[in-house]
Write a protein that holds these residues in place. Structure first.
Motif, mmCIF file in Angstrom:
data_model
loop_
_atom_site.group_PDB
_atom_site.id
_atom_site.type_symbol
_atom_site.label_atom_id
_atom_site.label_comp_id
_atom_site.label_asym_id
_atom_site.label_seq_id
_atom_site.Cartn_x
_atom_site.Cartn_y
_atom_site.Cartn_z
ATOM 1 N N TYR A 130 67.215 -29.008 -80.101
ATOM 2 C CA TYR A 130 65.887 -29.615 -80.163
ATOM 3 C C TYR A 130 65.636 -30.451 -78.909
ATOM 4 C CZ TYR A 130 62.053 -32.704 -81.351
ATOM 5 O OH TYR A 130 60.871 -33.399 -81.301
ATOM 6 N N ASP A 134 63.859 -27.306 -77.261
ATOM 7 C CA ASP A 134 62.628 -27.257 -78.060
ATOM 8 C C ASP A 134 61.563 -28.186 -77.497
ATOM 9 O OD1 ASP A 134 64.289 -25.698 -79.584
ATOM 10 O OD2 ASP A 134 64.057 -26.840 -81.429
ATOM 11 N N MET A 160 58.782 -24.214 -80.422
ATOM 12 C CA MET A 160 60.149 -24.695 -80.575
ATOM 13 C C MET A 160 61.127 -23.542 -80.751
ATOM 14 S SD MET A 160 59.335 -27.975 -83.029
ATOM 15 C CE MET A 160 61.048 -28.181 -83.540
ATOM 16 N N SER A 164 64.301 -22.644 -78.468
ATOM 17 C CA SER A 164 65.629 -22.431 -79.053
ATOM 18 C C SER A 164 66.215 -21.095 -78.599
ATOM 19 C CB SER A 164 65.548 -22.450 -80.585
ATOM 20 O OG SER A 164 65.281 -23.744 -81.074
#
Length: 280
Positions: A130, A134, A160, A164
Motif C-alpha cells: 500500500y 498503491d 490501488m 499492487s
C-alpha cells in the motif's frame, strides 16, 4: 524568473524518469501533454526516495531519507526548493490536492526498507505494498481526474490494484537483487533460497487477479490518461508473462527484462487496440 526555475525543475523530473525507467517514461509520453509534467514530478519524488534506501550504500541512508522528507515539507511550506525534484513535486501536490496521508504512507514504506528484511504475514505484505505502490497510483489518479473527488473515489480501488500489480511484478523480477544484494524477502511464507514453481504460480495468479480488477478502472479513466496507463498495463502484463515462462531458478539468479524491440511492438499493438476501441 521563478517560472523559468519551475520549468527547469519539471524538466529535471522528466530527466530522472527517462534515465531511470524507459518503460515508465514511454507510458508517460502516451499521456496528454497537459498532465505529463505532473506525473514526471511524482515519479522523480518516489524514485529519489527509493534510490536512497536501495542504492546509496556506504552513505547514512537513514539521515538521507529523513533530510529528504524534511526538505520536502520545507518546500511545501515555502512554495519553493532549490532541489528541483522537490520543487516540482510540491507544486503538483498543491495543484492536484494530493493529500498528505498518501505521502506519509509512501515514506513509511521507504523507511521500512532500512530496518525490515522479511514480511511474515499478509497484513505486513499488504501494508508495505500500500505504502510503496498503491499510494503512488492514487497520487497519479489525483492528477488524472483533475480534482474531481467523486471520480477519484470511484476509481481509487482499481488504481490501488494496478499499483499492487506493478509492485508485485517488480518484486518477482527483482528476486535476485532483493534476496542476494539487499537481503529482503517481501513474499510471506516463501523461502527464496528454495523458490519453486508452486510459489511462483501462486504469486502470478495473485498478480493476474490484481490486473483483472485494475483493467476495469483503466477503461473508465479520462481520455487524457487512458492510453498512457493502458500502455503501462500492457508492458507489465508482458513482463509477467515472460516471468511465467521463465524457470523459477533463473528468476532467482537473473533480472528478467523486456527488450526495447518488444516494447516498441507492444506500443504499436496497444495503439491499434486503443484506436479500434478495444479499450472501452
Amino acid at each position: 524568473m521563478k517560472q523559468l526555475f519551475d520549468d527547469v525543475s519539471f524538466k529535471c523530473s522528466k530527466l530522472v524518469t527517462k534515465n531511470y525507467s524507459t518503460s515508465f517514461s514511454l507510458a508517460v509520453y502516451m499521456l496528454s501533454p497537459s498532465i505529463r509534467d505532473a506525473i514526471y514530478s511524482i515519479y522523480g519524488f518516489v524514485r529519489f526516495a527509493d534510490e536512497i534506501v536501495d542504492s546509496f550504500h556506504g552513505f547514512e541512508k537513514e539521515d538521507l531519507i529523513t533530510e529528504f522528507e524534511e526538505d520536502y515539507y520545507k518546500a511545501f511550506d515555502r512554495g519553493i526548493s532549490l532541489n528541483p525534484i522537490l520543487n516540482s513535486f510540491q507544486q503538483t501536490v498543491k495543484e492536484y490536492n494530493i493529500t498528505d496521508d498518501l505521502i506519509q504512507a509512501f515514506l513509511r514504506s521507504m523507511k521500512l526498507d532500512l530496518i525490515k528484511s522479511d514480511y511474515h504475514s499478509k497484513e505486513e505484505y499488504d501494508a508495505y505494498i500500500y505504502g510503496s505502490a498503491d499510494v503512488v497510483g492514487l497520487m497519479c489518479l489525483k492528477v488524472f481526474v483533475a480534482g474531481d473527488n467523486e471520480r477519484y473515489n470511484q476509481l481509487k480501488d482499481e488504481a490501488m490494484r494496478l499499483g499492487s500489480a506493478f509492485q508485485k511484478v517488480n518484486f518477482l523480477r527483482d528476486l535476485k537483487d532483493d534476496n542476494l544484494v539487499l537481503n529482503r524477502n517481501y513474499f510471506p511464507g516463501v523461502d527464496l533460497n528454495s523458490f519453486d514453481e508452486n510459489a511462483k504460480t501462486a504469486i502470478i495468479n495473485e498478480i493476474n487477479e490484481d490486473f483483472r480488477v485494475a483493467y476495469e478502472g483503466i477503461v473508465k479513466l479520462p481520455i487524457e490518461a487512458k492510453f498512457g496507463v493502458y500502455t503501462a498495463f500492457v508492458y507489465y502484463k508482458k513482463l509477467l508473462k515472460k516471468l511465467e515462462n521463465t524457470p523459477c531458478e533463473e528468476i532467482g539468479s537473473a533480472r528478467i527484462r523486456v527488450s526495447n524491440y518488444t516494447k516498441a511492438g507492444l506500443l504499436a499493438r496497444s495503439f491499434v487496440s486503443y484506436k479500434l476501441k478495444l479499450v472501452q
